[in-house]
Structure formats: structure tokens, C-alpha cells
Motif scaffolding. Structure first.
Motif, PDB file in Angstrom:
ATOM      1  N   VAL A   1       0.821  -1.209   0.000  1.00  0.00           N
ATOM      2  CA  VAL A   1       0.000   0.000   0.000  1.00  0.00           C
ATOM      3  C   VAL A   1       0.853   1.256   0.000  1.00  0.00           C
ATOM      4  CG1 VAL A   1      -1.685   1.334   1.323  1.00  0.00           C
ATOM      5  CG2 VAL A   1      -1.932  -1.149   1.123  1.00  0.00           C
ATOM      6  N   CYS A   2       1.930   1.264   0.810  1.00  0.00           N
ATOM      7  CA  CYS A   2       2.765   2.461   0.891  1.00  0.00           C
ATOM      8  C   CYS A   2       3.421   2.768  -0.451  1.00  0.00           C
ATOM      9  CB  CYS A   2       3.813   2.316   1.982  1.00  0.00           C
ATOM     10  SG  CYS A   2       4.937   0.922   1.769  1.00  0.00           S
ATOM     11  N   ALA A   3       3.869   1.720  -1.157  1.00  0.00           N
ATOM     12  CA  ALA A   3       4.507   1.925  -2.449  1.00  0.00           C
ATOM     13  C   ALA A   3       3.492   2.414  -3.480  1.00  0.00           C
ATOM     14  CB  ALA A   3       5.163   0.629  -2.920  1.00  0.00           C
ATOM     15  N   ALA A   4       2.270   1.855  -3.440  1.00  0.00           N
ATOM     16  CA  ALA A   4       1.232   2.273  -4.375  1.00  0.00           C
ATOM     17  C   ALA A   4       0.849   3.724  -4.131  1.00  0.00           C
ATOM     18  CB  ALA A   4       0.008   1.369  -4.233  1.00  0.00           C
ATOM     19  N   ALA A   5       0.741   4.111  -2.854  1.00  0.00           N
ATOM     20  CA  ALA A   5       0.398   5.499  -2.525  1.00  0.00           C
ATOM     21  C   ALA A   5       1.482   6.446  -2.986  1.00  0.00           C
ATOM     22  CB  ALA A   5       0.172   5.627  -1.019  1.00  0.00           C
TER      23      ALA A   5
ATOM     24  N   CYS B   1      19.701  13.698  -3.177  1.00  0.00           N
ATOM     25  CA  CYS B   1      18.931  13.469  -1.954  1.00  0.00           C
ATOM     26  C   CYS B   1      18.004  12.274  -2.152  1.00  0.00           C
ATOM     27  CB  CYS B   1      18.073  14.687  -1.612  1.00  0.00           C
ATOM     28  SG  CYS B   1      18.984  16.132  -1.087  1.00  0.00           S
ATOM     29  N   THR B   2      18.068  11.306  -1.257  1.00  0.00           N
ATOM     30  CA  THR B   2      17.111  10.209  -1.307  1.00  0.00           C
ATOM     31  C   THR B   2      15.834  10.647  -0.609  1.00  0.00           C
ATOM     32  OG1 THR B   2      18.000   9.237   0.725  1.00  0.00           O
ATOM     33  CG2 THR B   2      18.901   8.454  -1.353  1.00  0.00           C
ATOM     34  N   ALA B   3      14.694  10.148  -1.101  1.00  0.00           N
ATOM     35  CA  ALA B   3      13.403  10.527  -0.539  1.00  0.00           C
ATOM     36  C   ALA B   3      12.612   9.288  -0.147  1.00  0.00           C
ATOM     37  CB  ALA B   3      12.605  11.360  -1.540  1.00  0.00           C
ATOM     38  N   GLN B   4      11.962   9.360   0.999  1.00  0.00           N
ATOM     39  CA  GLN B   4      11.040   8.318   1.451  1.00  0.00           C
ATOM     40  C   GLN B   4       9.680   8.973   1.663  1.00  0.00           C
ATOM     41  OE1 GLN B   4      10.689   6.786   5.593  1.00  0.00           O
ATOM     42  NE2 GLN B   4      11.683   4.961   4.760  1.00  0.00           N
ATOM     43  N   TYR B   5       8.634   8.372   1.068  1.00  0.00           N
ATOM     44  CA  TYR B   5       7.284   8.933   1.121  1.00  0.00           C
ATOM     45  C   TYR B   5       6.334   7.837   1.568  1.00  0.00           C
ATOM     46  CZ  TYR B   5       3.161  11.536  -0.585  1.00  0.00           C
ATOM     47  OH  TYR B   5       1.962  12.208  -0.695  1.00  0.00           O
ATOM     48  N   ARG B   6       5.661   8.036   2.708  1.00  0.00           N
ATOM     49  CA  ARG B   6       4.763   7.018   3.266  1.00  0.00           C
ATOM     50  C   ARG B   6       5.488   5.681   3.450  1.00  0.00           C
ATOM     51  NH1 ARG B   6      -0.700   7.921   3.767  1.00  0.00           N
ATOM     52  NH2 ARG B   6      -1.662   9.583   2.518  1.00  0.00           N
ATOM     53  N   GLY B   7       6.753   5.719   3.790  1.00  0.00           N
ATOM     54  CA  GLY B   7       7.519   4.504   4.024  1.00  0.00           C
ATOM     55  C   GLY B   7       8.087   3.868   2.776  1.00  0.00           C
ATOM     56  N   ALA B   8       7.792   4.408   1.595  1.00  0.00           N
ATOM     57  CA  ALA B   8       8.302   3.857   0.332  1.00  0.00           C
ATOM     58  C   ALA B   8       9.489   4.679  -0.158  1.00  0.00           C
ATOM     59  CB  ALA B   8       7.202   3.852  -0.729  1.00  0.00           C
TER      60      ALA B   8
ATOM     61  N   GLY C   1      -5.181  10.548   7.206  1.00  0.00           N
ATOM     62  CA  GLY C   1      -4.015  10.507   8.079  1.00  0.00           C
ATOM     63  C   GLY C   1      -2.907  11.374   7.513  1.00  0.00           C
ATOM     64  N   ASN C   2      -1.951  11.687   8.348  1.00  0.00           N
ATOM     65  CA  ASN C   2      -0.840  12.519   7.911  1.00  0.00           C
ATOM     66  C   ASN C   2       0.235  11.680   7.213  1.00  0.00           C
ATOM     67  OD1 ASN C   2      -2.019  14.859   9.039  1.00  0.00           O
ATOM     68  ND2 ASN C   2      -1.290  14.249  11.067  1.00  0.00           N
ATOM     69  N   ILE C   3       1.043  12.346   6.412  1.00  0.00           N
ATOM     70  CA  ILE C   3       2.049  11.685   5.592  1.00  0.00           C
ATOM     71  C   ILE C   3       3.430  11.946   6.170  1.00  0.00           C
ATOM     72  CG2 ILE C   3       3.051  11.531   3.284  1.00  0.00           C
ATOM     73  CD1 ILE C   3       0.358  12.645   2.224  1.00  0.00           C
ATOM     74  N   GLU C   4       4.203  10.904   6.343  1.00  0.00           N
ATOM     75  CA  GLU C   4       5.578  11.038   6.810  1.00  0.00           C
ATOM     76  C   GLU C   4       6.530  11.005   5.616  1.00  0.00           C
ATOM     77  OE1 GLU C   4       5.750   7.794   9.680  1.00  0.00           O
ATOM     78  OE2 GLU C   4       5.823   9.291  11.272  1.00  0.00           O
ATOM     79  N   ILE C   5       7.419  11.993   5.555  1.00  0.00           N
ATOM     80  CA  ILE C   5       8.371  12.115   4.455  1.00  0.00           C
ATOM     81  C   ILE C   5       9.758  12.306   5.053  1.00  0.00           C
ATOM     82  CG2 ILE C   5       9.056  13.502   2.447  1.00  0.00           C
ATOM     83  CD1 ILE C   5       6.064  14.411   2.335  1.00  0.00           C
ATOM     84  N   ARG C   6      10.738  11.638   4.472  1.00  0.00           N
ATOM     85  CA  ARG C   6      12.124  11.806   4.902  1.00  0.00           C
ATOM     86  C   ARG C   6      12.985  12.159   3.690  1.00  0.00           C
ATOM     87  NH1 ARG C   6      10.234   7.843   8.493  1.00  0.00           N
ATOM     88  NH2 ARG C   6      10.834   8.203  10.680  1.00  0.00           N
ATOM     89  N   ILE C   7      13.841  13.154   3.860  1.00  0.00           N
ATOM     90  CA  ILE C   7      14.776  13.580   2.828  1.00  0.00           C
ATOM     91  C   ILE C   7      16.186  13.451   3.394  1.00  0.00           C
ATOM     92  CG2 ILE C   7      15.573  15.487   1.384  1.00  0.00           C
ATOM     93  CD1 ILE C   7      12.894  14.527   0.495  1.00  0.00           C
ATOM     94  N   ALA C   8      17.019  12.646   2.744  1.00  0.00           N
ATOM     95  CA  ALA C   8      18.386  12.410   3.232  1.00  0.00           C
ATOM     96  C   ALA C   8      19.387  12.854   2.166  1.00  0.00           C
ATOM     97  CB  ALA C   8      18.590  10.938   3.577  1.00  0.00           C
ATOM     98  N   PRO C   9      20.158  13.913   2.423  1.00  0.00           N
ATOM     99  CA  PRO C   9      21.173  14.347   1.462  1.00  0.00           C
ATOM    100  C   PRO C   9      22.373  13.406   1.479  1.00  0.00           C
ATOM    101  CG  PRO C   9      21.308  15.678   3.433  1.00  0.00           C
ATOM    102  CD  PRO C   9      20.114  14.786   3.607  1.00  0.00           C
ATOM    103  N   GLN C  10      23.149  13.455   0.410  1.00  0.00           N
ATOM    104  CA  GLN C  10      24.332  12.603   0.312  1.00  0.00           C
ATOM    105  C   GLN C  10      25.372  12.989   1.362  1.00  0.00           C
ATOM    106  OE1 GLN C  10      26.634  12.909  -3.389  1.00  0.00           O
ATOM    107  NE2 GLN C  10      26.839  10.689  -3.407  1.00  0.00           N
ATOM    108  N   THR C  11      25.456  14.274   1.650  1.00  0.00           N
ATOM    109  CA  THR C  11      26.398  14.774   2.654  1.00  0.00           C
ATOM    110  C   THR C  11      25.644  15.046   3.945  1.00  0.00           C
ATOM    111  OG1 THR C  11      27.674  15.833   0.893  1.00  0.00           O
ATOM    112  CG2 THR C  11      28.133  16.526   3.154  1.00  0.00           C
ATOM    113  N   ASP C  12      25.996  14.321   4.997  1.00  0.00           N
ATOM    114  CA  ASP C  12      25.253  14.401   6.256  1.00  0.00           C
ATOM    115  C   ASP C  12      25.246  15.801   6.859  1.00  0.00           C
ATOM    116  OD1 ASP C  12      24.827  11.721   5.926  1.00  0.00           O
ATOM    117  OD2 ASP C  12      26.277  11.077   7.451  1.00  0.00           O
ATOM    118  N   ASN C  13      26.338  16.546   6.667  1.00  0.00           N
ATOM    119  CA  ASN C  13      26.417  17.847   7.336  1.00  0.00           C
ATOM    120  C   ASN C  13      25.554  18.918   6.685  1.00  0.00           C
ATOM    121  OD1 ASN C  13      27.879  18.453   5.040  1.00  0.00           O
ATOM    122  ND2 ASN C  13      29.867  18.574   6.073  1.00  0.00           N
ATOM    123  N   THR C  14      24.824  18.583   5.609  1.00  0.00           N
ATOM    124  CA  THR C  14      23.914  19.553   4.997  1.00  0.00           C
ATOM    125  C   THR C  14      22.476  19.366   5.475  1.00  0.00           C
ATOM    126  OG1 THR C  14      23.568  18.126   3.062  1.00  0.00           O
ATOM    127  CG2 THR C  14      25.337  19.754   2.924  1.00  0.00           C
ATOM    128  N   VAL C  15      22.232  18.365   6.325  1.00  0.00           N
ATOM    129  CA  VAL C  15      20.873  18.135   6.834  1.00  0.00           C
ATOM    130  C   VAL C  15      20.371  19.371   7.576  1.00  0.00           C
ATOM    131  CG1 VAL C  15      19.479  16.769   8.430  1.00  0.00           C
ATOM    132  CG2 VAL C  15      21.139  15.638   6.978  1.00  0.00           C
TER     133      VAL C  15
END
Length: 202
Positions: free
Chosen positions: A5-9, A30-37, A110-124
Motif C-alpha cells: 500500500v505504501c509503495a502504491a500510494a 537526496c534520497t526521498a522516502q514517502y509514506r515509508g516507500a 491521516g498525515n504523511i511522513e516524508i524523509r529527505i536524506a542528502p548525500q552529505t550528512d552535514n547539509t541536513v
């Protein structure tokens, strides 16, 4: 095999995006995660108007409106995500198209959880600050009145060590970010303390 479901959403939420103008900050790889996908790697644009992530190779991505951004924080908890990232809690049913809004309703909202991870950690931290700057350009009158009543201010929404699971974001009296189970534990401790005081008075 059925698609999770998370991937389909997430697949329904992304569409072709244009690079915004008047960017406060841009970040490549930047890698992105949306609704766990996991959506892959792309470029993040924190603009004055909104936040846009565009995947490398096919120009597909998502666009977030500041007025729908409930909260954001720096997460360095590697048990929640394998890299330091910016965590965002976003109001569902807030897409620019009717299709995304109807999809959110079908999935129970429900609310949506999103994570954005840059390649360089110190730019978070820089990404977090750029999003904070963008939010200041889009004040929410309702939120401002709510904050006055709750004693919160924009400075209260600072970085956290990490959120390990889906949660509603709350703050304690010192302005520290809590997740629901932590808040409940504090409430239980307060209740226990009150009961002990009553026993001592008796």
C-alpha cells in the motif's frame, strides 16, 4: 505479488515536476522516502513558494505546500532511517491535483511522513533551516492563534535526535519534541505524582 500500500500510494503521489524559481536552497543527490516507500535519488528544491523533490532520470517527484507542513525536524536516529535526514509530517489530502486528494481519502487519510536524506550528512541542518525560512514566508493565521494559547513559538520547533516510528508531534514544557508514547509516559508520571501527594496529605 500485490504491490504494498505504501509503495502504491507513493507511486500515485509523484508526477512530473518543474524546477521552481526563487529557491532558498537546492541540494543534489537526496534520497526521498514517502509514506515509508523509497522513491530513489533526486534533487531537492526548497523554494520561497513550496518544497519540490525531483527524481533523477525521469523528472518525477512531489511538491509540498508550506501551509500543509505540520512539522519538520532533523533526525539522526539510525534505527529509524539509515542516514541522517530531515523528517517532515505533512497533512494528507493536500495535493495540487484532485487525484492525490481522493487517493488519500480512499486510504483512510491521516498525515504523511516524508524523509529527505542528502548525500552529505552535514547539509541536513542547512535543509532544515531553509525549510524553516520558507515557512516564515507563509504564516498560518490559525496556527499563530493556537500557538499563543499553547505557549509555543517557532523557536520551539527545533531539531530532534530522531523519530523512530509514526507519530503525532508534541512538545513538553521546555519546548522539547515528544512522540505520543513519550507524552503519555510524562502524563502518567504527573498523575502518579499527584496521587502520591494526595497520599502524603492523608
Amino acid at each position: 505479488m500485490p504491490v504494498p500500500v505504501c509503495a502504491a500510494a507513493a507511486a500515485r503521489a509523484i508526477c512530473r515536476q518543474a524546477v521552481p524559481a526563487s529557491n532558498i536552497h537546492t541540494e543534489q543527490s537526496c534520497t526521498a522516502q514517502y509514506r515509508g516507500a523509497e522513491l530513489g535519488t533526486g534533487q531537492l528544491f526548497v523554494a520561497e513558494t513550496d518544497i519540490v523533490w525531483i527524481r533523477d532520470g525521469d523528472d518525477l517527484g512531489f511538491r509540498l505546500q508550506y501551509k500543509r507542513l505540520i512539522a519538520h525536524a532533523v533526525s539522526k536516529d539510525l534505527t529509524a532511517y539509515p542516514r541522517p535526514c530531515v523528517y517532515m509530517l505533512y497533512e494528507a489530502g493536500a495535493g495540487e491535483g484532485d487525484q492525490e486528494e481522493s487517493d488519500d481519502e480512499e486510504e483512510g487519510g491521516g498525515n504523511i511522513e516524508i524523509r529527505i536524506a542528502p548525500q552529505t550528512d552535514n547539509t541536513v541542518q542547512r535543509i532544515y533551516e531553509a525549510i524553516s525560512d520558507g515557512q516564515l514566508l507563509h504564516p498560518d493565521e490559525q496556527s499563530d492563534s493556537d500557538d499563543e494559547g499553547s505557549g509555543l513559538c517557532p523557536e520551539d520547533m527545533q531539531q530532534t535526535g530522531g523519530l523512530g516510528f509514526s507519530s503525532q508531534i508534541r512538545f513538553d514544557s521546555d519546548g522539547q519534541l515528544l512522540v505520543d508514547n513519550q507524552a503519555e509516559m510524562m502524563e502518567d508520571q504527573d498523575d502518579d505524582g499527584a496521587r502520591y501527594e494526595d497520599m502524603e496529605e492523608d
